[in-house]
Design an enzyme around this catalytic site. Structure first.
Site, PDB file in Angstrom:
ATOM      1  N   ARG A 187       0.835  -1.215   0.000  1.00 56.42           N
ATOM      2  CA  ARG A 187       0.000   0.000   0.000  1.00 56.42           C
ATOM      3  C   ARG A 187       0.865   1.257   0.000  1.00 56.42           C
ATOM      4  O   ARG A 187       0.645   2.151  -0.766  1.00 56.42           O
ATOM      5  CB  ARG A 187      -0.933   0.001   1.206  1.00 56.42           C
ATOM      6  CG  ARG A 187      -1.773  -1.245   1.355  1.00 56.42           C
ATOM      7  CD  ARG A 187      -2.684  -1.447   0.194  1.00 56.42           C
ATOM      8  NE  ARG A 187      -3.632  -2.530   0.436  1.00 56.42           N
ATOM      9  CZ  ARG A 187      -4.240  -3.181  -0.534  1.00 56.42           C
ATOM     10  NH1 ARG A 187      -4.006  -2.883  -1.787  1.00 56.42           N
ATOM     11  NH2 ARG A 187      -5.096  -4.137  -0.259  1.00 56.42           N
ATOM     12  N   ASP A 213      -0.721 -12.288  -4.315  1.00 54.79           N
ATOM     13  CA  ASP A 213      -1.796 -11.290  -4.257  1.00 54.79           C
ATOM     14  C   ASP A 213      -1.922 -10.740  -2.826  1.00 54.79           C
ATOM     15  O   ASP A 213      -3.017 -10.444  -2.351  1.00 54.79           O
ATOM     16  CB  ASP A 213      -3.137 -11.848  -4.749  1.00 54.79           C
ATOM     17  CG  ASP A 213      -4.153 -10.751  -5.026  1.00 54.79           C
ATOM     18  OD1 ASP A 213      -3.780  -9.567  -5.049  1.00 54.79           O
ATOM     19  OD2 ASP A 213      -5.347 -11.079  -5.203  1.00 54.79           O
ATOM     20  N   GLY A 249      -9.578  -9.143  -0.135  1.00 52.23           N
ATOM     21  CA  GLY A 249      -8.128  -9.302  -0.128  1.00 52.23           C
ATOM     22  C   GLY A 249      -7.632  -9.922   1.159  1.00 52.23           C
ATOM     23  O   GLY A 249      -8.272  -9.812   2.205  1.00 52.23           O
TER      24      GLY A 249
HETATM   25  O1  DOR Z   1      -8.882  -9.321  -3.222  1.00 56.60           O
HETATM   26  C1  DOR Z   1      -8.150  -8.552  -3.802  1.00 56.60           C
HETATM   27  N1  DOR Z   1      -7.665  -7.454  -3.189  1.00 56.60           N
HETATM   28  N2  DOR Z   1      -7.867  -8.764  -5.080  1.00 56.60           N
HETATM   29  C2  DOR Z   1      -7.191  -7.861  -5.836  1.00 56.60           C
HETATM   30  O2  DOR Z   1      -6.924  -8.127  -6.965  1.00 56.60           O
HETATM   31  C3  DOR Z   1      -6.844  -6.536  -5.242  1.00 56.60           C
HETATM   32  C4  DOR Z   1      -6.649  -6.679  -3.802  1.00 56.60           C
HETATM   33  C5  DOR Z   1      -6.492  -5.370  -3.052  1.00 56.60           C
HETATM   34  O3  DOR Z   1      -5.814  -4.480  -3.589  1.00 56.60           O
HETATM   35  O4  DOR Z   1      -6.977  -5.265  -1.947  1.00 56.60           O
END
Ligand code: DOR
Length: 370
Positions: free
Chosen positions: A49, A263, A282
């Protein structure tokens, strides 16, 4: 002062049995009987992030990387603001030099504002030395924009990493993107494949010699929708059926799926501890990846050790256009059993669906020269 470590008894995949990390005399000795020494892993799909949504900084993400055995992270562009201009890319590169503990390769956004209407300065990105561009975090639905991006990437020798989550219809989305790769000749990489049909489409495309590769995440080869207990299981693409998970395992075993990528997507407690519909999708993945690869794939006989390392190191190295760096060494204890506790994570993100899960296989040492 540079630390010297003599590691005794470790196995190399090519059969050597001991290794000295530095040459200025051994000061520390490690009994590495039964451990495996391999080059550091390369994650093609990390959400660092640094700013904006979720939690995490370059420091915390890269210390999580070291804990998980990753010595290279490819950073996705969906930060706030996104990596969608040469200026932002340059600023980020400077921060990486100042703060990162492992190597971090930014992947800028195909479109301005992670949108669907205007291409970013792809040539400018190429001049900055990036290896890929991506629509990550936001699938681009505008196929003519995607075609333009593919042509530009082909001309500049860049890899195009695409999401294929159109309205949740992954197979159709993959089909359209493979068609674009066929028409433009660009190198296409499909991010986090999650369905049986998607794996089948990539298998057929490879047979037709289309330049396409794809990745699977540890959560998609481990979990199914029946495992969902709380919002830590909410992810894009969503967890699918048993049949889909088995197809991913087959795709990994027969080489259709080239690499394993995390990911890694940290989110704050507040973003996760709310209703399913509003919770952020995510999960973090850097620190559980090796344990899941060994527990779910190697110990179950789906991948041999060498094949697992190909998917974590050799194949992603080819995609980023780099040689495997033997100086970034990690040690794995393949038999070490441990229980996942998010409070032990170096990542700021504690959002894992694997809390409390027993894993067999652990990274015990990571020597990264960032
Ligand atoms: O679940 C996900 N979160 N898939 C993604 O491709 C992006 C990611 C995020 O940036 O939180």
């Amino acid at each position: 002062m540079k630390e010297s470590i003599l590691i005794k008894g470790v196995r190399f995949l090519d059969g050597r049995v001991s290794y000295v990390l530095t040459k200025n005399g051994a000061e520390r000795k490690i009994e590495g009987e039964g451990w495996l020494a391999v080059p550091g892993f390369i994650d093609l799909h990390t959400h660092i992030r640094e700013q904006g949504i979720g939690t995490e900084t370059l420091q915390t993400a890269t210390s999580a990387a070291k804990a998980g055995g990753f010595t290279t992270l490819c950073m996705m562009p969906n930060t706030v603001p996104p990596i969608d201009s040469v200026q932002r890319l340059r600023e980020l590169k400077q921060k990486i030099i100042e703060r990162a503990l492992v190597s971090v390769l930014p992947i800028p956004s195909i479109a301005i504002g992670m949108g669907d209407s205007e291409l970013a300065d792809i040539e400018g990105f190429a001049k900055e030395g990036v290896f890929a561009i991506s629509d990550d975090g936001h699938t681009i639905y505008n196929l003519s924009l995607l075609r333009e991006a593919c042509l530009e990437a082909k001309r500049l020798g860049l890899l195009v990493i695409l999401h294929a989550e159109e309205d949740g219809k992954e197979p159709e989305a993959i089909e359209k993107r493979i068609e674009l790769a066929y028409q433009t000749g660009v190198r296409l990489h499909i991010a986090h494949i999650s369905t049986k049909d998607g794996v089948g489409l990539v298998r057929e495309a490879k047979k037709s010699r289309i330049d396409v590769t794809c990745e699977a995440t540890p959560h998609h080869f481990t979990l199914t929708e029946n495992d969902i207990r709380d919002t830590n299981f909410k992810v894009n693409p969503r967890l699918k059926s048993y049949k889909d998970r088995e197809a991913i395992r087959e795709g990994l075993a027969d080489g259709t799926i080239d690499i394993i990528a995390t990911d890694h997507a940290p989110h704050t407690k507040e973003a996760k501890e709310c209703g399913w519909n509003v919770a952020a999708p995510g999960m973090v993945g850097l620190e559980t990846c090796l344990g899941l690869v060994w527990t779910e794939l190697v110990h179950k006989g789906i991948l041999r050790e060498k094949e697992a390392i190909e998917k974590l190191v050799t194949n992603p190295a080819k995609m980023i256009g780099s040689k495997v760096d033997e100086t970034n060494l990690i040690l794995i204890d393949p038999e070490k059993e441990w229980i996942v506790n998010p409070l032990d994570f170096k990542s700021e993100g504690k959002n894992t669906p694997f809390s409390g899960r027993r894993l067999k296989g652990m990274v015990v040492y990571c020597c990264s020269i960032a």
